[in-house]
Design a protein around this motif. Structure first.
Motif, mmCIF file in Angstrom:
data_model
loop_
_atom_site.group_PDB
_atom_site.id
_atom_site.type_symbol
_atom_site.label_atom_id
_atom_site.label_comp_id
_atom_site.label_asym_id
_atom_site.label_seq_id
_atom_site.Cartn_x
_atom_site.Cartn_y
_atom_site.Cartn_z
ATOM 1 N N MET A 1 -18.151 18.582 27.499
ATOM 2 C CA MET A 1 -19.913 18.546 27.022
ATOM 3 C C MET A 1 -19.827 17.961 25.635
ATOM 4 O O MET A 1 -20.936 17.461 26.442
ATOM 5 C CB MET A 1 -19.317 19.936 27.113
ATOM 6 N N TYR A 2 -19.740 18.064 24.550
ATOM 7 C CA TYR A 2 -19.935 17.572 23.689
ATOM 8 C C TYR A 2 -19.150 16.550 23.142
ATOM 9 O O TYR A 2 -18.062 16.043 23.327
ATOM 10 C CB TYR A 2 -19.389 18.965 22.188
ATOM 11 N N GLU A 3 -20.048 15.355 22.465
ATOM 12 C CA GLU A 3 -19.477 14.271 21.746
ATOM 13 C C GLU A 3 -18.976 14.594 20.445
ATOM 14 O O GLU A 3 -19.589 15.721 19.761
ATOM 15 C CB GLU A 3 -20.962 13.084 21.710
ATOM 16 N N PRO A 4 -17.797 14.127 20.919
ATOM 17 C CA PRO A 4 -17.359 14.101 18.596
ATOM 18 C C PRO A 4 -17.900 13.964 17.728
ATOM 19 O O PRO A 4 -18.363 12.713 18.069
ATOM 20 C CB PRO A 4 -15.311 13.857 19.184
ATOM 21 N N ILE A 5 -17.762 14.187 17.017
ATOM 22 C CA ILE A 5 -18.400 13.686 15.380
ATOM 23 C C ILE A 5 -17.928 12.136 14.939
ATOM 24 O O ILE A 5 -16.751 12.650 14.977
ATOM 25 C CB ILE A 5 -18.650 14.901 14.396
ATOM 26 N N ARG A 6 -18.028 11.374 14.955
ATOM 27 C CA ARG A 6 -17.591 10.556 14.454
ATOM 28 C C ARG A 6 -18.231 9.600 12.897
ATOM 29 O O ARG A 6 -17.220 8.735 12.030
ATOM 30 C CB ARG A 6 -18.454 9.616 15.906
ATOM 31 N N SER A 7 -18.477 10.357 12.880
ATOM 32 C CA SER A 7 -19.504 9.800 11.076
ATOM 33 C C SER A 7 -19.061 11.418 10.534
ATOM 34 O O SER A 7 -18.932 11.768 10.801
ATOM 35 C CB SER A 7 -20.822 9.781 10.750
#
Length: 128
Positions: A1-7
């Motif tokens: 559901m949520y996109e993982p934090i990439r930065s």
């Protein structure tokens, strides 16, 4: 559901060793020197040279250098100046007490008494 934090988060704490930090005592010294410096300016304005010299000694002790003295007089209302000096001496007393600086606390209390007396004398003179 949520996109993982990439930065990396913008809220992350930077390396604390790169920033100058002051101790509580250093901060209180700065605060006390500021209040006494303002009191010195008002005391010079009132023409109370002996008291101003004593305040200047304390400011020099706290800052490590003599303060710049008030050069120009504004000719302000003496009662208003005494009220301002009373308030500044009270602030200095609070900070001096919290840092356990006996010499500055005694000086601030003496200045409070002197300005209270001057205000009381002015009120008595106005009433008669």
């Amino acid at each position: 559901m949520y996109e993982p934090i990439r930065s990396k988060s913008v809220h992350s704490v930077a390396d604390a060793s790169g920033f100058p930090h002051r101790t509580r005592e250093e901060e209180l010294d700065i605060q006390l020197a500021g209040h006494l410096g303002a009191l010195l300016a008002v005391t010079d304005e009132l023409g109370l040279d002996a008291a101003a010299d004593r305040i200047a000694e304390q400011v020099a002790r706290l800052r490590g250098t003599p303060p710049v003295r008030h050069a120009g007089l504004t000719g302000g209302d003496p009662a208003a100046l005494h009220r301002r000096a009373l308030a500044l001496a009270g602030r200095a007393l609070v900070v001096a007490a919290s840092r356990a600086d006996t010499a500055a606390a005694i000086l601030a209390a003496e200045r409070m008494d002197a300005h209270n007396a001057a205000l009381r004398d002015a009120q008595l003179a106005a009433a008669s």
